[in-house]
Design a protein around this motif. Structure first.
Motif, PDB file in Angstrom:
ATOM      1  N   UNK A  20       0.832  -1.213   0.000  1.00 46.76           N
ATOM      2  CA  UNK A  20       0.000   0.000   0.000  1.00 46.76           C
ATOM      3  C   UNK A  20       0.861   1.256   0.000  1.00 46.76           C
ATOM      4  N   UNK A  21       1.955   1.255   0.749  1.00 45.14           N
ATOM      5  CA  UNK A  21       2.857   2.402   0.734  1.00 45.14           C
ATOM      6  C   UNK A  21       3.474   2.617  -0.636  1.00 45.14           C
ATOM      7  N   UNK A  22       3.911   1.547  -1.274  1.00 48.99           N
ATOM      8  CA  UNK A  22       4.497   1.676  -2.608  1.00 48.99           C
ATOM      9  C   UNK A  22       3.476   2.190  -3.612  1.00 48.99           C
ATOM     10  N   UNK A  23       2.243   1.685  -3.540  1.00 46.21           N
ATOM     11  CA  UNK A  23       1.196   2.169  -4.439  1.00 46.21           C
ATOM     12  C   UNK A  23       0.877   3.638  -4.186  1.00 46.21           C
ATOM     13  N   UNK A  29       3.113  10.391  -7.338  1.00 47.13           N
ATOM     14  CA  UNK A  29       4.007  10.906  -8.378  1.00 47.13           C
ATOM     15  C   UNK A  29       3.285  11.039  -9.709  1.00 47.13           C
ATOM     16  N   UNK A  30       2.223  10.271  -9.936  1.00 40.22           N
ATOM     17  CA  UNK A  30       1.496  10.304 -11.204  1.00 40.22           C
ATOM     18  C   UNK A  30       0.410  11.366 -11.190  1.00 40.22           C
TER      19      UNK A  30
END
Length: 59
Positions: A20-23, A29-30
């Motif tokens: 979840x943190x990576x997502x 950023x997107x």
């Protein structure tokens, strides 16, 4: 850290949290972010922390 080794299945919550943190880092950023949106998120977080603090004082 010891909890994860003693209790079976303890790694699942940690793995889901990391995913979840990576997502969330990727989506931030997107997606375009504005200062107003970030300030509203921080204000909401401050209100949550204040509520927890005052609930702990009532005990």
């Amino acid at each position: 850290m010891e909890f994860r080794f003693v209790h079976p299945g303890g790694f699942v919550g940690g793995i889901i949290g990391v995913v979840c943190l990576l997502l969330s880092f990727y989506s931030l950023s997107v997606l375009p972010t504005t200062l107003a949106g970030i300030l509203l998120l921080l204000f909401g977080l401050a209100l949550i922390i204040a509520e927890i603090y005052f609930r702990l004082l009532e005990r």
